[in-house]
Design a protein around this motif. Structure first.
Motif, PDB file in Angstrom:
ATOM      1  N   GLY A  92       0.787  -1.225   0.000  1.00  0.00           N
ATOM      2  CA  GLY A  92       0.000   0.000   0.000  1.00  0.00           C
ATOM      3  C   GLY A  92       0.815   1.268   0.000  1.00  0.00           C
ATOM      4  O   GLY A  92       0.387   2.273  -0.592  1.00  0.00           O
ATOM      5  N   VAL A  93       1.982   1.273   0.648  1.00  0.00           N
ATOM      6  CA  VAL A  93       2.809   2.491   0.667  1.00  0.00           C
ATOM      7  C   VAL A  93       3.236   2.885  -0.747  1.00  0.00           C
ATOM      8  O   VAL A  93       3.064   4.048  -1.136  1.00  0.00           O
ATOM      9  CB  VAL A  93       4.028   2.296   1.591  1.00  0.00           C
ATOM     10  CG1 VAL A  93       5.002   3.463   1.432  1.00  0.00           C
ATOM     11  CG2 VAL A  93       3.573   2.185   3.048  1.00  0.00           C
ATOM     12  N   PRO A  94       3.794   1.979  -1.553  1.00  0.00           N
ATOM     13  CA  PRO A  94       4.109   2.364  -2.937  1.00  0.00           C
ATOM     14  C   PRO A  94       2.881   2.794  -3.734  1.00  0.00           C
ATOM     15  O   PRO A  94       2.956   3.734  -4.541  1.00  0.00           O
ATOM     16  CB  PRO A  94       4.729   1.087  -3.523  1.00  0.00           C
ATOM     17  CG  PRO A  94       5.271   0.349  -2.355  1.00  0.00           C
ATOM     18  CD  PRO A  94       4.292   0.620  -1.249  1.00  0.00           C
ATOM     19  N   MET A  95       1.744   2.124  -3.523  1.00  0.00           N
ATOM     20  CA  MET A  95       0.536   2.506  -4.243  1.00  0.00           C
ATOM     21  C   MET A  95       0.117   3.933  -3.895  1.00  0.00           C
ATOM     22  O   MET A  95      -0.232   4.735  -4.779  1.00  0.00           O
ATOM     23  CB  MET A  95      -0.590   1.524  -3.927  1.00  0.00           C
ATOM     24  CG  MET A  95      -0.377   0.122  -4.482  1.00  0.00           C
ATOM     25  SD  MET A  95      -1.626  -1.057  -3.917  1.00  0.00           S
ATOM     26  CE  MET A  95      -3.093  -0.377  -4.690  1.00  0.00           C
ATOM     27  N   ALA A  96       0.134   4.260  -2.614  1.00  0.00           N
ATOM     28  CA  ALA A  96      -0.238   5.610  -2.188  1.00  0.00           C
ATOM     29  C   ALA A  96       0.741   6.657  -2.728  1.00  0.00           C
ATOM     30  O   ALA A  96       0.336   7.746  -3.137  1.00  0.00           O
ATOM     31  CB  ALA A  96      -0.296   5.675  -0.659  1.00  0.00           C
ATOM     32  N   LEU A  97       2.026   6.316  -2.740  1.00  0.00           N
ATOM     33  CA  LEU A  97       3.035   7.241  -3.271  1.00  0.00           C
ATOM     34  C   LEU A  97       2.806   7.500  -4.753  1.00  0.00           C
ATOM     35  O   LEU A  97       2.898   8.647  -5.220  1.00  0.00           O
ATOM     36  CB  LEU A  97       4.435   6.661  -3.049  1.00  0.00           C
ATOM     37  CG  LEU A  97       4.976   6.736  -1.612  1.00  0.00           C
ATOM     38  CD1 LEU A  97       6.207   5.857  -1.464  1.00  0.00           C
ATOM     39  CD2 LEU A  97       5.304   8.182  -1.241  1.00  0.00           C
ATOM     40  N   VAL A  98       2.501   6.458  -5.499  1.00  0.00           N
ATOM     41  CA  VAL A  98       2.256   6.619  -6.932  1.00  0.00           C
ATOM     42  C   VAL A  98       1.022   7.488  -7.174  1.00  0.00           C
ATOM     43  O   VAL A  98       1.029   8.381  -8.027  1.00  0.00           O
ATOM     44  CB  VAL A  98       2.095   5.240  -7.612  1.00  0.00           C
ATOM     45  CG1 VAL A  98       1.568   5.399  -9.029  1.00  0.00           C
ATOM     46  CG2 VAL A  98       3.430   4.503  -7.625  1.00  0.00           C
ATOM     47  N   LEU A  99      -0.021   7.262  -6.409  1.00  0.00           N
ATOM     48  CA  LEU A  99      -1.257   8.020  -6.593  1.00  0.00           C
ATOM     49  C   LEU A  99      -1.103   9.482  -6.174  1.00  0.00           C
ATOM     50  O   LEU A  99      -1.706  10.377  -6.778  1.00  0.00           O
ATOM     51  CB  LEU A  99      -2.399   7.376  -5.807  1.00  0.00           C
ATOM     52  CG  LEU A  99      -2.886   6.016  -6.309  1.00  0.00           C
ATOM     53  CD1 LEU A  99      -3.926   5.440  -5.364  1.00  0.00           C
ATOM     54  CD2 LEU A  99      -3.470   6.138  -7.719  1.00  0.00           C
ATOM     55  N   ALA A 100      -0.284   9.734  -5.153  1.00  0.00           N
ATOM     56  CA  ALA A 100      -0.173  11.087  -4.615  1.00  0.00           C
ATOM     57  C   ALA A 100       0.962  11.897  -5.220  1.00  0.00           C
ATOM     58  O   ALA A 100       0.901  13.131  -5.238  1.00  0.00           O
ATOM     59  CB  ALA A 100       0.011  11.030  -3.094  1.00  0.00           C
ATOM     60  N   ARG A 101       1.989  11.234  -5.733  1.00  0.00           N
ATOM     61  CA  ARG A 101       3.180  11.975  -6.157  1.00  0.00           C
ATOM     62  C   ARG A 101       3.480  11.874  -7.652  1.00  0.00           C
ATOM     63  O   ARG A 101       4.470  12.450  -8.115  1.00  0.00           O
ATOM     64  CB  ARG A 101       4.407  11.455  -5.378  1.00  0.00           C
ATOM     65  CG  ARG A 101       4.393  11.809  -3.894  1.00  0.00           C
ATOM     66  CD  ARG A 101       4.602  13.299  -3.699  1.00  0.00           C
ATOM     67  NE  ARG A 101       4.804  13.639  -2.307  1.00  0.00           N
ATOM     68  CZ  ARG A 101       3.848  14.092  -1.502  1.00  0.00           C
ATOM     69  NH1 ARG A 101       2.608  14.213  -1.980  1.00  0.00           N
ATOM     70  NH2 ARG A 101       4.099  14.412  -0.253  1.00  0.00           N
ATOM     71  N   THR A 102       2.689  11.151  -8.410  1.00  0.00           N
ATOM     72  CA  THR A 102       2.958  11.018  -9.840  1.00  0.00           C
ATOM     73  C   THR A 102       1.715  11.366 -10.646  1.00  0.00           C
ATOM     74  O   THR A 102       0.607  11.426 -10.115  1.00  0.00           O
ATOM     75  CB  THR A 102       3.400   9.585 -10.201  1.00  0.00           C
ATOM     76  OG1 THR A 102       2.321   8.668  -9.933  1.00  0.00           O
ATOM     77  CG2 THR A 102       4.626   9.169  -9.399  1.00  0.00           C
ATOM     78  N   ARG A 103       1.925  11.599 -11.928  1.00  0.00           N
ATOM     79  CA  ARG A 103       0.843  11.843 -12.868  1.00  0.00           C
ATOM     80  C   ARG A 103       1.068  10.970 -14.088  1.00  0.00           C
ATOM     81  O   ARG A 103       2.175  10.952 -14.645  1.00  0.00           O
ATOM     82  CB  ARG A 103       0.803  13.320 -13.284  1.00  0.00           C
ATOM     83  CG  ARG A 103       0.471  14.287 -12.166  1.00  0.00           C
ATOM     84  CD  ARG A 103      -0.975  14.111 -11.701  1.00  0.00           C
ATOM     85  NE  ARG A 103      -1.312  15.074 -10.659  1.00  0.00           N
ATOM     86  CZ  ARG A 103      -1.123  14.858  -9.371  1.00  0.00           C
ATOM     87  NH1 ARG A 103      -0.618  13.692  -8.965  1.00  0.00           N
ATOM     88  NH2 ARG A 103      -1.453  15.767  -8.483  1.00  0.00           N
ATOM     89  N   PHE A 104       0.061  10.228 -14.495  1.00  0.00           N
ATOM     90  CA  PHE A 104       0.200   9.355 -15.647  1.00  0.00           C
ATOM     91  C   PHE A 104      -1.180   9.129 -16.251  1.00  0.00           C
ATOM     92  O   PHE A 104      -2.211   9.284 -15.568  1.00  0.00           O
ATOM     93  CB  PHE A 104       0.844   8.021 -15.263  1.00  0.00           C
ATOM     94  CG  PHE A 104       0.136   7.309 -14.138  1.00  0.00           C
ATOM     95  CD1 PHE A 104      -0.924   6.437 -14.389  1.00  0.00           C
ATOM     96  CD2 PHE A 104       0.526   7.515 -12.820  1.00  0.00           C
ATOM     97  CE1 PHE A 104      -1.564   5.780 -13.366  1.00  0.00           C
ATOM     98  CE2 PHE A 104      -0.126   6.866 -11.787  1.00  0.00           C
ATOM     99  CZ  PHE A 104      -1.160   5.994 -12.056  1.00  0.00           C
TER     100      PHE A 104
END
Length: 265
Positions: free
Chosen positions: A66-78
């Protein structure tokens, strides 16, 4: 209180009674004379211990994934991110039994991945591993949602400063980002544990109910309801107490403005 209309207080009181009265009614039906005997029977203890073990493992998996998933959702745009977020959070609104069916057709002996795993001698459905996967499936969104909100709340200014000073992305994550959102991470992990502990529908559908192997405490309560109502009520009270302690811990230092734990809590 002066800023709140009286009718709002009245409606809030009705809502509070709606939540509390069923709990009071359940407590009133507890057979206190044989309470300890009921909750310490062999099947009850086995179910409780299994629930605690599997919920703990499921929570660890939720944190790792979940930590990587949350980081991807909050800190990246794709492309497709707006579609991915609802899909990640889907188990929040999906009936658990539907999630269990989905897991069964994925990891069952004739499932999407299950056939390959079966050839390798790995059988997941109707095992303790299936319990963990079912609990993880329903609990993961709680951690992702909590941590993503925490990441958005703290912003990126400290991370930007660390990057400007030459820190590598992994160093920024380890030394800056995670310490800043640690309260949200802890809150999400505790709520995930509570959700995993109370999971019923997906577990029953995907893992079945075998004592000592897949019969968790909610399943034990359901079975006891038909044969021994007193035991079912006593075990329900145990589960309520554990849930209250877990949720109380998660929110003991909650910041009213953000909904996350205070950093000094």
């Amino acid at each position: 209180m002066d800023a709140v209309p009286r009718w709002v207080l009245g409606v809030a009181a009705v809502g509070a009674l709606f939540v509390l009265l069923p709990l009071v009614a359940m407590v009133s039906r507890v057979n206190w004379g044989s309470f300890l005997e009921l909750v310490t029977s062999e099947s009850s203890v086995a179910a409780l211990m299994l629930s605690l073990r599997t919920s703990s493992v499921a929570t660890i998996i939720c944190v790792v994934v979940g930590v990587p998933m949350a980081l991807v959702l909050a800190r990246t745009r794709f492309p497709g991110q707006r579609l991915l977020r609802p899909l990640v959070l889907l188990p929040l609104v999906l009936p658990p039994v539907v999630g269990g069916i989905a897991l069964l057709y994925t990891f069952g002996r004739r499932g999407l991945l299950g056939e390959t795993l079966d050839v390798l001698g790995i059988q997941i459905a109707f095992s303790t591993t299936a319990v963990v996967l079912a609990q993880t499936f329903v609990a993961l969104p709680y951690l992702v949602l909590s941590l993503e909100g925490g990441l958005r709340a703290v912003g990126t200014r400290y991370e930007a400063v660390a990057s400007t000073l030459g820190a590598a992305p992994t160093t920024v994550l380890r030394r800056v980002t995670l310490p800043l959102v640690l309260p949200a991470l802890v809150s999400g992990a505790v709520l995930s544990f509570a959700r995993a502990l109370g999971e019923f529908g997906a577990t029953l559908t995907f893992a079945g109910s075998l004592q000592g192997v897949t019969r968790t405490l909610p399943l034990e309560i359901y079975l006891q309801r038909e044969t021994d109502p007193d035991a079912a009520v006593a075990l329900s009270l145990v589960l309520v107490i554990v849930a209250v302690l877990v949720v109380g811990f998660a929110h003991r230092g909650a910041n009213p403005a953000t909904g996350f734990l205070r950093r000094d809590a």
